[in-house]
Design a protein around this motif. Sequence first.
Motif, PDB file in Angstrom:
ATOM      1  N   CYS A 102       0.842  -1.291  -0.354  1.00  0.00           N
ATOM      2  CA  CYS A 102       0.262   0.122   0.482  1.00  0.00           C
ATOM      3  C   CYS A 102       1.209   1.189   0.046  1.00  0.00           C
ATOM      4  O   CYS A 102       0.484   2.376  -1.314  1.00  0.00           O
ATOM      5  CB  CYS A 102      -0.388  -0.084   1.545  1.00  0.00           C
ATOM      6  SG  CYS A 102      -1.768   1.783   1.401  1.00  0.00           S
ATOM      7  N   ARG A 126       3.216  -1.421  -7.294  1.00  0.00           N
ATOM      8  CA  ARG A 126       2.328  -0.383  -7.311  1.00  0.00           C
ATOM      9  C   ARG A 126       3.042   0.310  -5.411  1.00  0.00           C
ATOM     10  O   ARG A 126       3.874  -0.755  -5.337  1.00  0.00           O
ATOM     11  CB  ARG A 126       1.188  -0.623  -7.045  1.00  0.00           C
ATOM     12  CG  ARG A 126       0.693  -1.590  -6.050  1.00  0.00           C
ATOM     13  CD  ARG A 126      -0.718  -1.659  -4.961  1.00  0.00           C
ATOM     14  NE  ARG A 126      -0.016  -0.296  -3.974  1.00  0.00           N
ATOM     15  CZ  ARG A 126      -1.327   0.188  -3.940  1.00  0.00           C
ATOM     16  NH1 ARG A 126      -2.688   0.180  -3.818  1.00  0.00           N
ATOM     17  NH2 ARG A 126      -1.131   1.124  -3.086  1.00  0.00           N
ATOM     18  N   LYS A 131       0.187   9.675   0.051  1.00  0.00           N
ATOM     19  CA  LYS A 131      -0.950   8.901   1.074  1.00  0.00           C
ATOM     20  C   LYS A 131      -2.560   9.723   1.306  1.00  0.00           C
ATOM     21  O   LYS A 131      -1.816  10.132   2.061  1.00  0.00           O
ATOM     22  CB  LYS A 131      -0.503   7.889   1.923  1.00  0.00           C
ATOM     23  CG  LYS A 131       0.536   6.914   1.907  1.00  0.00           C
ATOM     24  CD  LYS A 131       0.781   5.921   0.988  1.00  0.00           C
ATOM     25  CE  LYS A 131      -0.637   5.319   0.338  1.00  0.00           C
ATOM     26  NZ  LYS A 131      -1.989   4.013  -0.333  1.00  0.00           N
ATOM     27  N   HIS A 271      -8.229  -3.174  -2.043  1.00  0.00           N
ATOM     28  CA  HIS A 271      -9.382  -2.350  -1.205  1.00  0.00           C
ATOM     29  C   HIS A 271     -10.661  -2.370  -0.767  1.00  0.00           C
ATOM     30  O   HIS A 271     -11.395  -1.822  -0.452  1.00  0.00           O
ATOM     31  CB  HIS A 271      -9.317  -1.022  -1.761  1.00  0.00           C
ATOM     32  CG  HIS A 271      -7.840   0.122  -1.868  1.00  0.00           C
ATOM     33  ND1 HIS A 271      -6.895  -0.355  -2.365  1.00  0.00           N
ATOM     34  CD2 HIS A 271      -7.433   0.821  -0.721  1.00  0.00           C
ATOM     35  CE1 HIS A 271      -5.718   0.254  -1.940  1.00  0.00           C
ATOM     36  NE2 HIS A 271      -6.216   1.130  -0.731  1.00  0.00           N
ATOM     37  N   GLU A 297      -2.444  -5.585  -2.645  1.00  0.00           N
ATOM     38  CA  GLU A 297      -1.551  -4.914  -2.179  1.00  0.00           C
ATOM     39  C   GLU A 297      -0.642  -6.652  -1.592  1.00  0.00           C
ATOM     40  O   GLU A 297      -1.314  -7.934  -0.755  1.00  0.00           O
ATOM     41  CB  GLU A 297      -2.263  -4.221  -1.308  1.00  0.00           C
ATOM     42  CG  GLU A 297      -2.822  -2.860  -1.704  1.00  0.00           C
ATOM     43  CD  GLU A 297      -3.137  -1.960  -0.718  1.00  0.00           C
ATOM     44  OE1 GLU A 297      -2.703  -0.431  -1.079  1.00  0.00           O
ATOM     45  OE2 GLU A 297      -3.428  -2.584   0.659  1.00  0.00           O
ATOM     46  N   ASP A 308      -3.714  -0.315   5.632  1.00  0.00           N
ATOM     47  CA  ASP A 308      -3.379  -1.541   4.783  1.00  0.00           C
ATOM     48  C   ASP A 308      -3.389  -2.785   5.649  1.00  0.00           C
ATOM     49  O   ASP A 308      -3.070  -3.869   4.289  1.00  0.00           O
ATOM     50  CB  ASP A 308      -3.947  -1.770   3.388  1.00  0.00           C
ATOM     51  CG  ASP A 308      -5.190   0.284   3.667  1.00  0.00           C
ATOM     52  OD1 ASP A 308      -5.526   0.447   4.795  1.00  0.00           O
ATOM     53  OD2 ASP A 308      -4.822   0.643   1.955  1.00  0.00           O
ATOM     54  N   GLN A 311      -5.006  -5.950   5.057  1.00  0.00           N
ATOM     55  CA  GLN A 311      -5.716  -6.334   3.274  1.00  0.00           C
ATOM     56  C   GLN A 311      -4.642  -7.254   2.653  1.00  0.00           C
ATOM     57  O   GLN A 311      -5.011  -6.871   0.964  1.00  0.00           O
ATOM     58  CB  GLN A 311      -6.718  -5.401   2.954  1.00  0.00           C
ATOM     59  CG  GLN A 311      -5.820  -3.929   2.177  1.00  0.00           C
ATOM     60  CD  GLN A 311      -6.980  -3.135   2.325  1.00  0.00           C
ATOM     61  OE1 GLN A 311      -7.605  -2.612   2.438  1.00  0.00           O
ATOM     62  NE2 GLN A 311      -5.954  -2.319   0.781  1.00  0.00           N
TER      63      GLN A 311
HETATM   64 MN    MN Z   1      -4.355   0.758   0.135  1.00  0.00          MN
END
Ligand code: MN
Length: 336
Positions: A102, A126, A131, A271, A297, A308, A311
């Motif tokens: 993330c 990524r 943020k 997400h 992620e 995050d 997740q």
């Molecule tokens: Mn994220």
Amino acid sequence: MIAVIRKGVSDARVAELCERLRERGLETHVSVGTYQTIIGLVGDTASIDIRLLESLDEIEQIKRVSEPFKKANRKFHPEDSVVEVGGVKIGGGTFTVMAGPCSVESEEQCMIIAEAVKAHGGAIFRGGAFKPRTSPYAFQGMGREGLGILSAVKERFGLPTVSEIMDAHDLPYFEDIDILQVGARNMQNFQMLKALGKTQKPVLFKRGLSATISEWLNAAEYIAAGGNENIIFCERGIRTYETYTRNTMDLNAIAALKELTHFPVIADPSHGTGRWQMVRPLARASVAVGADGLIIEVHCHPELALSDGDQSLIPRNFEMLMDEVRQIAPAVGRRA
Ligand code: MN
Ligand code: PEP
């Protein structure tokens, strides 16, 4: 409005026709497909006499496009558009996975994750450097230093990168970043969308937290209207009455967008669910429903992640996800 060109009309005559239409104050947009060529017309089309146009030799038929989004409309460009970054194609029958943390937290963290992402078939790395956090006291990202780390990852592993931009003034810092992510919170930041429309950088365009499909398409039109047609839509879940999951993955939206727009559509089940246990199942579902790719992620120590972690998949789970989607993609016409 679109003008369907009769079969056999030469490119030169199409160009001439465009010239004449531009003289009438319209913007023209030619799309040459396997089966037909069409000219998309943007501008004050209400003042154009359709019957007069239809009487021209070159034109088979004139159709009005009732939707307010034109350049993003599949009627304007019946075949899939392909966005290409550093040799990686997104859309047009390909299946592309972007993955990484993330947030960019350190060079070491990114290098270890990037190695795993690449080993398991991820094509794009990524990592968020700027943020958008709900609380101003939460980790805000490493900023420019984080973008530098992404450049180092790209150099070492040859993976193109995607990172979120929150302010058009930061554009110069993103020169080496291959795809600009517009996050959910900025989907209707029209000033920024206009600025991105003036560049040719691919934009990963996430759906707003509570945006309708129509609002999403119209917001993308701001980027396309400016001249940047390198747009990748990303369904990342929407806010519903459900609280068990962070968001609700709107699989309908993926199928709807594949119908409504020619731009590629990818899915973000990280997400979309907010729970790592649900990322693989919803990744599988997204592929099955027709997504052109995924953004996932991944973190080697989710329990220590600065954002995050709940997740984020560990590399082993990312590997399983990749194995699964590689099996599903060909069944829905994607080369994985
Ligand atoms: Mn994220
Ligand atoms: C992210 O990708 O980490 C992110 C903040 O995404 P979204 O804008 O979809 O919430």
